[in-house]
Design a protein around this motif. Structure first.
Motif, PDB file in Angstrom:
ATOM      1  N   LEU A   1       0.852  -0.929  -0.138  1.00 30.06           N
ATOM      2  CA  LEU A   1      -0.211   0.202  -0.096  1.00 30.06           C
ATOM      3  C   LEU A   1       0.320   1.470   0.161  1.00 30.06           C
ATOM      4  N   ALA A   2       2.002   1.219   0.711  1.00 33.65           N
ATOM      5  CA  ALA A   2       2.513   2.358   0.473  1.00 33.65           C
ATOM      6  C   ALA A   2       3.463   2.541  -0.693  1.00 33.65           C
ATOM      7  N   THR A   3       3.528   1.252  -1.208  1.00 35.10           N
ATOM      8  CA  THR A   3       3.875   1.814  -2.477  1.00 35.10           C
ATOM      9  C   THR A   3       3.045   2.378  -4.058  1.00 35.10           C
ATOM     10  N   ALA A   4       2.237   1.998  -3.607  1.00 34.54           N
ATOM     11  CA  ALA A   4       0.542   2.543  -3.886  1.00 34.54           C
ATOM     12  C   ALA A   4       0.332   3.669  -3.913  1.00 34.54           C
ATOM     13  N   LEU A   5       1.280   4.324  -2.733  1.00 37.94           N
ATOM     14  CA  LEU A   5       0.850   6.002  -2.335  1.00 37.94           C
ATOM     15  C   LEU A   5       1.386   6.449  -3.206  1.00 37.94           C
ATOM     16  N   GLY A   6       2.688   5.869  -3.426  1.00 43.14           N
ATOM     17  CA  GLY A   6       4.374   6.705  -3.737  1.00 43.14           C
ATOM     18  C   GLY A   6       3.775   6.247  -5.827  1.00 43.14           C
ATOM     19  N   GLU A   7       3.058   5.828  -6.303  1.00 46.69           N
ATOM     20  CA  GLU A   7       3.142   5.489  -6.987  1.00 46.69           C
ATOM     21  C   GLU A   7       1.796   7.045  -7.573  1.00 46.69           C
ATOM     22  N   ILE A   8       1.295   6.764  -6.639  1.00 48.50           N
ATOM     23  CA  ILE A   8       0.158   8.082  -7.045  1.00 48.50           C
ATOM     24  C   ILE A   8       1.054   9.094  -7.128  1.00 48.50           C
ATOM     25  N   THR A   9       1.969   9.628  -6.576  1.00 45.25           N
ATOM     26  CA  THR A   9       2.135  10.837  -6.882  1.00 45.25           C
ATOM     27  C   THR A   9       3.106  11.139  -7.897  1.00 45.25           C
ATOM     28  N   GLY A  10       3.477   9.368  -8.526  1.00 47.30           N
ATOM     29  CA  GLY A  10       4.735   9.922 -10.031  1.00 47.30           C
ATOM     30  C   GLY A  10       3.810  10.167 -10.726  1.00 47.30           C
ATOM     31  N   VAL A  11       2.188   9.043 -10.672  1.00 43.36           N
ATOM     32  CA  VAL A  11       1.436   9.590 -11.189  1.00 43.36           C
ATOM     33  C   VAL A  11       0.747  11.107 -11.828  1.00 43.36           C
ATOM     34  N   LEU A  12       0.619  11.618 -10.804  1.00 45.83           N
ATOM     35  CA  LEU A  12       0.294  13.177 -11.312  1.00 45.83           C
ATOM     36  C   LEU A  12       1.380  14.088 -11.798  1.00 45.83           C
ATOM     37  N   ARG A  13       2.170  14.067 -11.374  1.00 47.36           N
ATOM     38  CA  ARG A  13       3.486  14.118 -11.922  1.00 47.36           C
ATOM     39  C   ARG A  13       3.261  14.133 -13.052  1.00 47.36           C
ATOM     40  N   ALA A  14       3.547  12.445 -13.420  1.00 48.21           N
ATOM     41  CA  ALA A  14       3.512  12.729 -15.159  1.00 48.21           C
ATOM     42  C   ALA A  14       3.015  13.002 -15.769  1.00 48.21           C
ATOM     43  N   VAL A  15       1.447  12.603 -15.623  1.00 44.62           N
ATOM     44  CA  VAL A  15       0.175  13.226 -16.333  1.00 44.62           C
ATOM     45  C   VAL A  15       0.461  14.487 -16.512  1.00 44.62           C
ATOM     46  N   GLY A  16       0.954  15.257 -15.470  1.00 46.56           N
ATOM     47  CA  GLY A  16       1.104  16.767 -15.602  1.00 46.56           C
ATOM     48  C   GLY A  16      -0.227  17.518 -15.830  1.00 46.56           C
ATOM     49  N   ILE A  17      -1.734  16.620 -15.632  1.00 48.66           N
ATOM     50  CA  ILE A  17      -2.880  17.395 -15.140  1.00 48.66           C
ATOM     51  C   ILE A  17      -2.948  18.170 -13.747  1.00 48.66           C
ATOM     52  N   ARG A  18      -3.344  19.698 -13.666  1.00 42.59           N
ATOM     53  CA  ARG A  18      -2.975  19.781 -12.777  1.00 42.59           C
ATOM     54  C   ARG A  18      -4.653  20.017 -12.353  1.00 42.59           C
ATOM     55  N   GLY A  19      -5.220  21.191 -11.353  1.00 44.59           N
ATOM     56  CA  GLY A  19      -6.532  20.869 -11.127  1.00 44.59           C
ATOM     57  C   GLY A  19      -6.642  19.575 -10.306  1.00 44.59           C
ATOM     58  N   ASN A  20      -7.842  19.170  -9.843  1.00 48.20           N
ATOM     59  CA  ASN A  20      -8.175  17.972  -9.682  1.00 48.20           C
ATOM     60  C   ASN A  20      -9.297  16.562 -10.550  1.00 48.20           C
ATOM     61  N   ARG A  21      -8.691  16.869 -11.330  1.00 46.22           N
ATOM     62  CA  ARG A  21      -8.609  15.603 -12.700  1.00 46.22           C
ATOM     63  C   ARG A  21      -8.590  14.205 -11.966  1.00 46.22           C
ATOM     64  N   VAL A  22      -8.155  14.072 -10.942  1.00 48.10           N
ATOM     65  CA  VAL A  22      -7.267  12.670 -10.769  1.00 48.10           C
ATOM     66  C   VAL A  22      -8.719  12.292  -9.745  1.00 48.10           C
ATOM     67  N   THR A  23      -9.069  10.912  -9.600  1.00 49.42           N
ATOM     68  CA  THR A  23      -9.882  10.711  -8.693  1.00 49.42           C
ATOM     69  C   THR A  23      -8.864   8.978  -8.360  1.00 49.42           C
ATOM     70  N   VAL A  24      -9.039   8.814  -7.226  1.00 50.28           N
ATOM     71  CA  VAL A  24      -8.628   8.017  -6.739  1.00 50.28           C
ATOM     72  C   VAL A  24      -9.435   6.670  -5.143  1.00 50.28           C
ATOM     73  N   LEU A  25     -10.295   5.621  -5.986  1.00 50.73           N
ATOM     74  CA  LEU A  25     -11.259   4.669  -5.607  1.00 50.73           C
ATOM     75  C   LEU A  25     -10.345   4.283  -4.683  1.00 50.73           C
ATOM     76  N   ALA A  26     -10.306   3.578  -3.417  1.00 47.82           N
ATOM     77  CA  ALA A  26     -10.042   2.434  -2.284  1.00 47.82           C
ATOM     78  C   ALA A  26     -10.725   1.450  -2.414  1.00 47.82           C
TER      79      ALA A  26
END
Length: 401
Positions: free
Chosen positions: A288-313
């Motif tokens: 789960l810690a790895t998953a959370l870290g990758e969310i940060t990487g994905v947000l940075r890689a996509v380069g989308i500003r604002g709330n355009r990313v939805t996370v579903l647990a």
């Protein structure tokens, strides 16, 4: 394997005993059978004990065979074939000239890499064998890591050119009449052995951790998974951004030149992404810690500003759905069963469906049977030996931290 040769008179090689030892080694460790029976025996009293060359020939001293019981000879067979399976001579070729010149020291380091696994597997290696733990060295290192920890002189270990890479007087050479394994065949033997190790381990057989790590490296060569994941995300984002269409939400500036006519303008949508995170009981805290870290990487890689990313647990049901712009906004709950299809379907039912969906999971889940309509799916599989998703799903394997 360096065992001091005693003053035993030269005698004919006891091939029956030697081959019985190889059969015992293959019978006790069946995942090594293909590699063991790929070795060609060459009798030679120039070699102190047993040694291999890079052509998968095993040079054997008749005195050595006479002195050792079958169970110890079986252990030496495994030791020698380990040099070839781990491509020690190929790796030794990459050392500096100074290190390559001191090939006895290189051989000692290689024996440290092998023997910590063999001793942990309770193999009865002969007296005088290298035990890195007993000599104060840490276990589990590669020979390249052991090498700087060893003093530069006073070593006599010699498992042959198939280990340290330096030609020896007893070597027949690559063009000799005795059978030789070519490099492409050697690689095939390594892959087949690695697959056998993985199959044996999955069948709850006993395989030392060192062999399992080696098999994973052979079957899944080390690739920077961060680059792979980022590449998949960028490709999906570019695919979504390329869905250019006409829209009347913002009329074309050319409309001002035409009376009573409203022209649409071309619209290039900004991609939205949904990240479904596996929070089932099979996911460890580290995963789960790895998953959370990758969310940060994905947000940075996509380069989308604002709330355009939805996370579903999600486990067997969607626990939390949140739009985020930072990993700190993510809340993961769950811990039940596993069905990532629930999270994927929930993401697709949103008022503004995502352009692509990323699923971070250990793979213990059913998947959609067919490709998603107008949405790409990326699976980030966390951990080792994760089940393979359907071929149409873009996949990247992420080691659990």
């Amino acid at each position: 394997m360096s065992i001091p040769a005693g003053p035993v008179p030269v005698a004919a090689l006891d091939r029956a005993k030697l081959l019985a030892a190889r059969f015992r080694a293959a019978n006790d460790r069946p995942y090594l059978a293909t590699a063991l029976f790929s070795l060609t025996v060459v009798a030679s009293d120039e070699v102190p004990t047993m040694a291999v060359d890079r052509h998968w020939r095993c040079y054997v001293s008749s005195d050595f065979v006479a002195r050792l019981p079958v169970e110890q000879l079986a252990a030496v067979w495994i030791h020698e074939v380990a040099h070839l399976l781990r491509d020690h001579h190929g790796r030794a070729d990459l050392l500096t000239a100074t290190d390559r010149h001191d090939h006895h020291r290189v051989n000692l380091a290689q024996d440290c890499e092998i023997n910590d696994d063999l001793l942990a597997d309770r193999l009865p290696l002969p007296a005088g064998r290298v035990d890195p733990v007993a000599t104060g060295l840490p276990p589990g290192l590669l020979f390249e890591q052991y090498l700087p920890l060893l003093p530069p002189t006073g070593h006599t270990w010699n498992c042959g050119s198939g280990a340290h890479g330096q030609g020896q007087p007893w070597d027949l050479g690559g063009t000799a009449g005795t059978a030789a394994v070519r490099p492409v065949e050697a690689n095939a033997i390594r892959r087949q052995t690695a697959q056998a190790i993985r199959t044996h381990a999955r069948g709850r057989g006993s395989v030392p951790g060192g062999w399992q790590r080696w098999a994973s490296q052979v079957l899944e060569p080390t690739v920077d998974w961060r680059q792979v994941l980022t590449g998949l995300v960028r490709e999906a984002a570019a695919w979504a951004s390329g869905a250019v269409d006409y829209s009347y939400r913002r009329p074309s500036r050319r409309s001002s030149a035409l009376r009573r006519v409203v022209l649409p303008s071309l619209r290039q949508p900004l991609p939205r992404v949904a990240i479904v995170v596996d929070t089932s009981g099979s996911m460890s805290d580290e995963a789960l810690a790895t998953a959370l870290g990758e969310i940060t990487g994905v947000l940075r890689a996509v380069g989308i500003r604002g709330n355009r990313v939805t996370v579903l647990a999600c486990d067997a049901a969607v626990q939390v759905t949140r739009r985020v712009s930072s990993v700190h906004d993510v809340v993961l709950t769950g811990g039940g069963g596993t069905d990532m299809r629930v999270g994927i379907n929930a993401a697709l039912r949103a008022a503004e469906p995502p352009s692509f969906v990323i699923v971070l999971t250990d793979g213990q889940t059913p998947w959609p049977r067919t490709p998603l309509h107008d949405t790409r799916l990326i699976a980030g599989l966390i951990g080792v030996d994760t089940p393979e998703p359907p071929a149409w799903i873009a996949t990247v394997r992420i080691p659990a931290t």
